[in-house]
Design an enzyme around this catalytic site. Sequence first.
Site, PDB file in Angstrom:
ATOM      1  N   GLY A 186      44.332 -46.730   0.074  1.00 56.48           N
ATOM      2  CA  GLY A 186      45.713 -46.167   0.137  1.00 56.48           C
ATOM      3  C   GLY A 186      46.869 -46.767   0.978  1.00 56.48           C
ATOM      4  O   GLY A 186      46.378 -47.133   1.908  1.00 56.48           O
ATOM      5  N   SER A 212      41.452 -37.117  -4.420  1.00 53.87           N
ATOM      6  CA  SER A 212      40.613 -36.931  -3.449  1.00 53.87           C
ATOM      7  C   SER A 212      41.380 -36.309  -2.274  1.00 53.87           C
ATOM      8  O   SER A 212      42.741 -36.407  -2.154  1.00 53.87           O
ATOM      9  CB  SER A 212      39.828 -38.345  -2.747  1.00 53.87           C
ATOM     10  OG  SER A 212      40.642 -39.217  -2.761  1.00 53.87           O
ATOM     11  N   ARG A 213      40.930 -35.565  -1.294  1.00 51.23           N
ATOM     12  CA  ARG A 213      41.468 -35.064  -0.112  1.00 51.23           C
ATOM     13  C   ARG A 213      41.430 -36.048   0.952  1.00 51.23           C
ATOM     14  O   ARG A 213      40.899 -37.185   0.788  1.00 51.23           O
ATOM     15  CB  ARG A 213      40.750 -33.879   0.463  1.00 51.23           C
ATOM     16  CG  ARG A 213      40.801 -32.681  -0.265  1.00 51.23           C
ATOM     17  CD  ARG A 213      40.576 -31.402   0.109  1.00 51.23           C
ATOM     18  NE  ARG A 213      40.315 -30.221  -0.621  1.00 51.23           N
ATOM     19  CZ  ARG A 213      41.503 -29.640  -0.840  1.00 51.23           C
ATOM     20  NH1 ARG A 213      42.407 -29.823  -0.335  1.00 51.23           N
ATOM     21  NH2 ARG A 213      41.296 -28.390  -1.678  1.00 51.23           N
ATOM     22  N   ALA A 214      42.325 -36.215   1.984  1.00 46.39           N
ATOM     23  CA  ALA A 214      42.373 -37.044   3.284  1.00 46.39           C
ATOM     24  C   ALA A 214      40.804 -37.029   3.747  1.00 46.39           C
ATOM     25  O   ALA A 214      40.074 -36.048   3.777  1.00 46.39           O
ATOM     26  CB  ALA A 214      43.154 -36.489   4.031  1.00 46.39           C
ATOM     27  N   THR A 216      40.333 -39.904   6.259  1.00 45.13           N
ATOM     28  CA  THR A 216      40.742 -40.601   7.602  1.00 45.13           C
ATOM     29  C   THR A 216      42.305 -40.388   7.513  1.00 45.13           C
ATOM     30  O   THR A 216      42.995 -40.663   8.874  1.00 45.13           O
ATOM     31  CB  THR A 216      40.224 -41.738   7.822  1.00 45.13           C
ATOM     32  OG1 THR A 216      40.711 -42.638   7.114  1.00 45.13           O
ATOM     33  CG2 THR A 216      38.848 -41.858   7.943  1.00 45.13           C
ATOM     34  N   SER A 217      43.011 -40.181   6.674  1.00 44.00           N
ATOM     35  CA  SER A 217      44.452 -40.537   6.525  1.00 44.00           C
ATOM     36  C   SER A 217      44.976 -38.940   6.894  1.00 44.00           C
ATOM     37  O   SER A 217      44.561 -38.047   6.708  1.00 44.00           O
ATOM     38  CB  SER A 217      44.830 -40.770   5.316  1.00 44.00           C
ATOM     39  OG  SER A 217      44.830 -40.168   4.308  1.00 44.00           O
ATOM     40  N   ASP A 274      32.330 -53.478   4.682  1.00 45.19           N
ATOM     41  CA  ASP A 274      32.817 -53.917   3.386  1.00 45.19           C
ATOM     42  C   ASP A 274      31.817 -53.979   2.468  1.00 45.19           C
ATOM     43  O   ASP A 274      30.585 -54.720   2.874  1.00 45.19           O
ATOM     44  CB  ASP A 274      33.614 -55.086   3.427  1.00 45.19           C
ATOM     45  CG  ASP A 274      34.921 -54.627   3.780  1.00 45.19           C
ATOM     46  OD1 ASP A 274      35.749 -53.613   3.824  1.00 45.19           O
ATOM     47  OD2 ASP A 274      35.577 -55.653   4.913  1.00 45.19           O
ATOM     48  N   LYS A 306      43.879 -52.346   2.437  1.00 39.59           N
ATOM     49  CA  LYS A 306      42.304 -52.628   2.196  1.00 39.59           C
ATOM     50  C   LYS A 306      42.058 -54.148   1.593  1.00 39.59           C
ATOM     51  O   LYS A 306      40.990 -54.908   2.068  1.00 39.59           O
ATOM     52  CB  LYS A 306      41.769 -51.695   1.395  1.00 39.59           C
ATOM     53  CG  LYS A 306      40.263 -51.520   1.375  1.00 39.59           C
ATOM     54  CD  LYS A 306      39.851 -50.436   0.511  1.00 39.59           C
ATOM     55  CE  LYS A 306      38.130 -50.463   0.693  1.00 39.59           C
ATOM     56  NZ  LYS A 306      37.677 -49.595   1.753  1.00 39.59           N
TER      57      LYS A 306
END
Lengths: 511, 511
Positions: A186, A212-214, A216-217, A274, A306
């Site tokens: 994202g 999805s929920r956060a 790490t953001s 990765d 990313k």
Amino acid sequence: MQTPPTPLSSLTPHKLRLRRLGIDTYQEPVLYMHRDCRVCHSEGFEAQSRVELALGDRTIVATLNVVSGDFLAPDEAGLSEAAWRLLGAQEGDMVSPRHPAPIESLGHVRAKVYGRHLTQAAITAVIEDVTAGRYSDLQLAAFVTACAGDRLDQEETVSLTRAMVAAGERIDWGEGLVMDKHCVGGLPGNRTTMVIVPIVAACGLRMPKTSSRAITSPAGTADTMETLAPVDLDVAQIRRVVERTGGCVVWGGAVRLSPADDILIRVERPLDLDSQGQLVASILSKKVAAGSTHVLIDMPVGPTAKVRSAEAADLLGRLLGQVGQTLGLRMRVVQTDGLAPVGRGIGPALEARDVLAVLRNLATAPADLAQRSLLLAGEVLEFGGAAPAGGGLALASAVLADGRAWRKFQDICAAQGGLREPPVAAHQQAVHALRSGSVLAIDNRRLARIAKLAGAPGAACAGIDLHVRPGEFVERGQPLFTLHAATPGELAYALEYAASQAETVHVLEDA
Amino acid sequence: MQTPPTPLSSLTPHKLRLRRLGIDTYQEPVLYMHRDCRVCHSEGFEAQSRVELALGDRTIVATLNVVSGDFLAPDEAGLSEAAWRLLGAQEGDMVSPRHPAPIESLGHVRAKVYGRHLTQAAITAVIEDVTAGRYSDLQLAAFVTACAGDRLDQEETVSLTRAMVAAGERIDWGEGLVMDKHCVGGLPGNRTTMVIVPIVAACGLRMPKTSSRAITSPAGTADTMETLAPVDLDVAQIRRVVERTGGCVVWGGAVRLSPADDILIRVERPLDLDSQGQLVASILSKKVAAGSTHVLIDMPVGPTAKVRSAEAADLLGRLLGQVGQTLGLRMRVVQTDGLAPVGRGIGPALEARDVLAVLRNLATAPADLAQRSLLLAGEVLEFGGAAPAGGGLALASAVLADGRAWRKFQDICAAQGGLREPPVAAHQQAVHALRSGSVLAIDNRRLARIAKLAGAPGAACAGIDLHVRPGEFVERGQPLFTLHAATPGELAYALEYAASQAETVHVLEDA
């Protein structure tokens, strides 16, 4: 010195009283036993032993920590929050800790370490054990590492995806197209989903979106949507919303579409390895399980995104396309600009405000969010046959401009449980330019950190409102961004950090 | 809604009071903070965050668990036993938890995941960070997995060994030979070291031996030796013992010869991944650090031993030889019979009893332990030039037979702090043959488990005394082995398990 034999009946079973210790280990089930506990001795358990606990029809395997402190009694078995939840325990329940059966599928992990090709049966065995919680965090890390890099070939990636789908719930939508989209990696504020879904649904295509929920953001799409409507819907509720409105934006975590992926992700994240194969399996397993037929992949490409180059994007796009096709999905990949954050708000409520401004065609609507959303919505419309090739953008723009998208969004929110106003932060303070000049760059990573220090996403109202964009000219003393927080303490901490990171918005003095 | 700025001075530093929670996490440093803790919020810490703590001149990085229970106050920072020890904390000490610097060397781990060759500088950087405790258990597991199988080439194995040596203490013995031996993958009861060292030292060669405690077995050499003399000696004490007697048998863990290896081993063990390169580096780093010049490798080969075939033994032996030579060691590898347990006792005190019987030439001395010890001692004597080629066994046998070895052993024990009697178990009970016949096989793994259930190695007196050997004929009702335990409870549990595993000593009824 000879001791008479003790009857077995007096020895077994060895029951301990369960106690919820309220320790959040981030989802790893941990069992705490006292070092003077009889079961500990008799079973030969020691710190880091894997221990099986059964309660009713549930069985979990937990990692043992041995306690010598006085907050646990020798006849008690303390549980971490994850263990408590997975076991469905109640205060006072009794358990008999025992040794779990050896994990046969670890042999496949070892084979992969040696570079061998894994069959569908082998990968399925691993994923079944992972889903059942039989792997410790260390064993999960070994599996993730053994499959990381380019060590899963396309066939293994297909096998992994199939195994993940088989391990979770699956939604069957019956006949007809089911449109879906997914953004790989994202950008802050990139909430296009909440604009695309109502546009597509308004054009008669079905688009049930699980988000999805956060992790790490400062905000995930589910966090942002939740400031406007409930998102914790089960499969039956999702079905009713989609039958009524043609679309939804709900939290995927409540549905258990790919529980194995949920488990692997929590180990992948801190390792930051990765892994093409795992990324593809993670994305596609949830799409297959969600019953999607057509999947549009939004792939932002940029130096801090990313996916960092067009070549990497081509490679990943090809793998996604081929694996998706093997699994019966129709796939389309769109590379987009991954340079800058999208919109002005960072944090659930502030991002929701941007989305609402776009949907309601307000003058304050961020142009970049609107443009990205229309571009992608147009692609979905063409992909699903609702618009002719080359005509998607025009149709999407018309549906947004004439208010159909906004009405559809209101319908969806109502069906999900009711549209509501996003919260507004009680404490706000602007950060000003220290000199006049041009905005050279905006550091997404630092902005995200400041927004999190201000309380996002836990406090939905918290975050950052950006007032400038790269390339703009600012005067000394002009506000660069405003911090939003729920408490004065969080505001102060975020300000303190922002002050120490003056280059978050990099203003270059004009020569 | 504008809040006046808060002065920074009132905000930092954010100190928490340290508390020892007495939780044994098996050496992983864990920090427990309350979810209402202000530092937790302001720093954005969450469960599984890595957090740096500094106290005096010590700095550690711990994994965070977030507590909602009432056994920890919001202004307290609870520590696991490992964290408490590493930080050298005292009750009431204050700390300011902070974010650790990013671990640059994880980039090398990622490179290895992609199959790239690692330079000496890269491996050194990883090992320095590992030794400093900067890697989480998950990151350690990733490194171990990325290097497992055959993924380290010989050059990388040399680099890893060098890096491990550089990270620990090193003993300098000055001029002259320093003999050493190492057994790859132990057999139960294989306590040859305690016989070899006094024989070799009695012949004028220097042999300062550092041994390990049990990790998964019922006894390590250090545990067994400890029932006869103190083994927790520091480098200065070891030096005095060796200067006086020419030899020693001490615990290597007290000396920090290869602290990185100690850290990696605790992750390798539960993963149970074979790794040639790491095995070689683990063995040789400790030999180089111990200042050895000549290393004899005892490699038991057998279907239930660590090395299962002559081919595998040849391969491992070659790698050990070549890497050792590159590091300046003279290496000799001896393949030995790895079929059956050695001696009669299993458990520290019972194994010590066997060793004493051999050294004192008692009629009860187990012949297999004596023969293995003499064979290996003879090899060491020839290797060090104390006996001509082919003459080592005869010299070793003479030194054992005439009591010189026993006198030297007494001298060594006295120098280490005093010879003492091994403890005798207060509770003993025999397990009898259920039928007459020949002993077909003895299951080493099950025997080890029974000995541990009886309390070994924690209770030094606990364990198993074997009365039969494979191939012997037994009558129904004849004792097969006797269980030794410190408490009636442990004896009962061990008996219960032994009764459920009737084939531990497999008696085949004669046809």
